[in-house]
Enzyme design. Structure first.
Site, PDB file in Angstrom:
ATOM      1  N   HIS A  75      -0.432   0.808 -10.234  1.00 32.08           N
ATOM      2  CA  HIS A  75      -1.166   0.105  -9.435  1.00 32.08           C
ATOM      3  C   HIS A  75      -1.939  -1.230 -10.327  1.00 32.08           C
ATOM      4  O   HIS A  75      -3.326  -1.512  -9.993  1.00 32.08           O
ATOM      5  CB  HIS A  75      -2.335   0.684  -8.756  1.00 32.08           C
ATOM      6  CG  HIS A  75      -2.833  -0.144  -7.382  1.00 32.08           C
ATOM      7  ND1 HIS A  75      -3.218   0.678  -6.212  1.00 32.08           N
ATOM      8  CD2 HIS A  75      -2.952  -1.455  -6.935  1.00 32.08           C
ATOM      9  CE1 HIS A  75      -3.273  -0.201  -5.166  1.00 32.08           C
ATOM     10  NE2 HIS A  75      -3.153  -1.620  -5.894  1.00 32.08           N
ATOM     11  N   ARG A 124       1.098  -1.210   0.030  1.00 31.09           N
ATOM     12  CA  ARG A 124       0.016  -0.123   0.182  1.00 31.09           C
ATOM     13  C   ARG A 124       1.019   1.259   0.091  1.00 31.09           C
ATOM     14  O   ARG A 124       1.977   1.241   0.736  1.00 31.09           O
ATOM     15  CB  ARG A 124      -0.918   0.060   1.131  1.00 31.09           C
ATOM     16  CG  ARG A 124      -1.946  -1.042   1.304  1.00 31.09           C
ATOM     17  CD  ARG A 124      -3.249  -0.455   0.212  1.00 31.09           C
ATOM     18  NE  ARG A 124      -4.223  -1.387   0.210  1.00 31.09           N
ATOM     19  CZ  ARG A 124      -4.407  -2.560  -0.697  1.00 31.09           C
ATOM     20  NH1 ARG A 124      -3.572  -2.521  -1.598  1.00 31.09           N
ATOM     21  NH2 ARG A 124      -5.427  -3.129  -0.661  1.00 31.09           N
TER      22      ARG A 124
END
Lengths: 313, 313
Positions: free
Chosen positions: A276, A228
């Site tokens: 991502h 993350r």
């Protein structure tokens, strides 16, 4: 009884709705699947299936029992510190997500090892860069030894690398040198020059990759973050790269996504960015797990992939 | 008795000389190792250790018995069609060379699978290219199932890909669909959309990758050649790419090396070039094998990694 999907950013909610109803029917349950914010009867909602839901949205359902993530991460659910304790939180474990993540990580590790982007740039100037310089010995170290961390640790081991792993609680993985707890962090970091972050995001791991951490790394360590964005203090990474503490970084996750146009990472010569995409949960793997958990909830059976609320993963 | 190193292009011949003498001494043999063209007594030479030697150079040694390659390939030796039949030809099998080759191939395969160069280019324009498009299913097919082909086949299988392999003679490798002989080539090619050439270079495999071959491939197949430049008819590859028969290529070997500055591959948008760096033999792995074979030759014992002269590998 009904189930609600709360995922404002996802564009495949209708597909989830249709397939979830089918999977529930196949299990003998005629359940209405609704898509937030269009919910007919809030009293009937027993389960919410969420991805980055507005925090307050869950509180509209007085009989809510289970909150399921639509993916592997649950940080978007647990970041609400007042989450009622009687809500069960579950996540998805998807073999294809694990495979996809390991494939991304192998590409990142081997591109550094084999200097593939160096050759990619040389080609543009028609330069033949043959060299017999031996490759630097890579010592991959995995931060976080859950499903994903264990998979990449074993795959890198299978390629002949000496792999170390670090986790909060001790783990035993064949052929991997494992370390646990704060006491062993420095020993772990001295075994590695290629650090792969696969930690869960919890209040203990937020801002974990900061300048103090980088000072404990072996000089010239390469960093890969696919967990993350909030694990990494982004300005500290730039300091660490510019001071030579780290040699480079491959990053797939960021504190703000999309990464803002003016962010210094874009033009940093030692940072490689992907948007991502390392791995995404496959809805066809996730949907049967959600349906299965709905049925288990109805019959008071143990839920699949339930989160330990204290640990945060 | 002596041994001669004939490798005009290698710049580590003094190291080979010193280490070979040490390894022979450790085996009880006091052997002089000479470096061509400075050979004191041609009559005493029993073994030649070569890499791209001038073809005629071997004929200066009337008592020559064994010719050893300094690497895995022996095409530079066998291209001499008049090679005396009583010379034994041996090669090096180096586990590190195998690992290095598989690492390069995994990087090449996964970079295509994960579109890493696409993201590399996007970063230059500060573009966030997030996409949920599912990855194309890769079906790797390995041409040539020797040491190197078998290793990469098993590693790709371990990553969850459906892998096929093709060889001259039938092979049985767990979990891999194998095909052999001309009759089964088309069936093999229909199972694969990512072709990895690891064939030995023989008179049967020279110019093997030509336009007729590409027409038999599944449309859009991606090609990786890490074997020898002469396997590939280079102008036919350009035709196949421009006609859309193939979708792209990663090439580490070329008919002429260094690749000439004006070669069309440099600027072809679908060709990625590396300068013959996929994997190099580690002298520290090779030298003991050469010493061992010298001693075996003296005692008329079976040689390690001897070539089948008829097959050419």
């Amino acid at each position: 009884m009904s189930l609600v999907i709360i995922a404002p950013s996802k564009n495949n909610k209708a597909y989830w709705q249709k397939r979830l109803e089918e999977e529930l029917k196949a299990r003998g349950e005629d359940v209405k699947v609704e898509i937030w914010p269009e919910v007919e009867n809030a009293d009937k909602v027993l389960m919410a299936v969420t991805w980055k839901h507005p925090q307050e949205s869950l509180y509209a359902y007085p009989h809510l029992k289970v909150v399921s993530s639509m993916g592997a991460g649950v940080d978007h659910i647990l970041k609400d510190e007042h989450l009622p304790l009687h809500w069960h939180i579950v996540r998805i474990v998807d073999e294809q997500l694990t495979r996809g993540m390991s494939n991304y990580l192998l590409a990142a590790v081997l591109n550094y090892h084999k200097q593939m982007y160096h050759y990619y740039e040389l080609q543009k100037t028609h330069s033949w860069g043959y060299s017999e310089t031996p490759e630097v010995e890579l010592q991959p170290g995995i931060l976080g030894l859950g499903e994903l961390g264990t998979d990449i640790a074993l795959k890198l081991k299978g390629l002949g690398f000496k792999v170390s792993g670090y986790s909060r609680t001790p783990k035993d993985i064949m052929g991997i040198s494992t370390y646990a707890g704060e006491d062993e962090l420095e020993t772990f970091l001295q075994q590695t020059n290629m650090l792969i972050c696969l930690l869960p995001l919890t209040k203990n791991t937020r801002d974990y990759l900061n300048i103090e951490f980088f000072r404990k790394c072996k000089k010239g360590t390469y960093l890969i973050n696919v967990a993350r964005g909030s694990h990494l203090v982004e300005e500290d990474l730039i300091t660490a790269l510019d001071q030579g503490l780290l040699s480079g970084a491959t990053l797939d996750v960021f504190r703000q996504e999309p990464l803002p146009k003016e962010h210094p990472f874009w033009d940093h010569p030692k940072v490689f960015i992907t948007p991502h995409i390392a791995s995404v949960t496959n809805p066809d793997a996730a949907i049967p797990q959600v349906a299965e958990n709905y049925v288990r909830m109805l019959h008071n059976k143990p839920l699949l992939n339930k989160i330990d609320r204290t640990a945060g993963y």
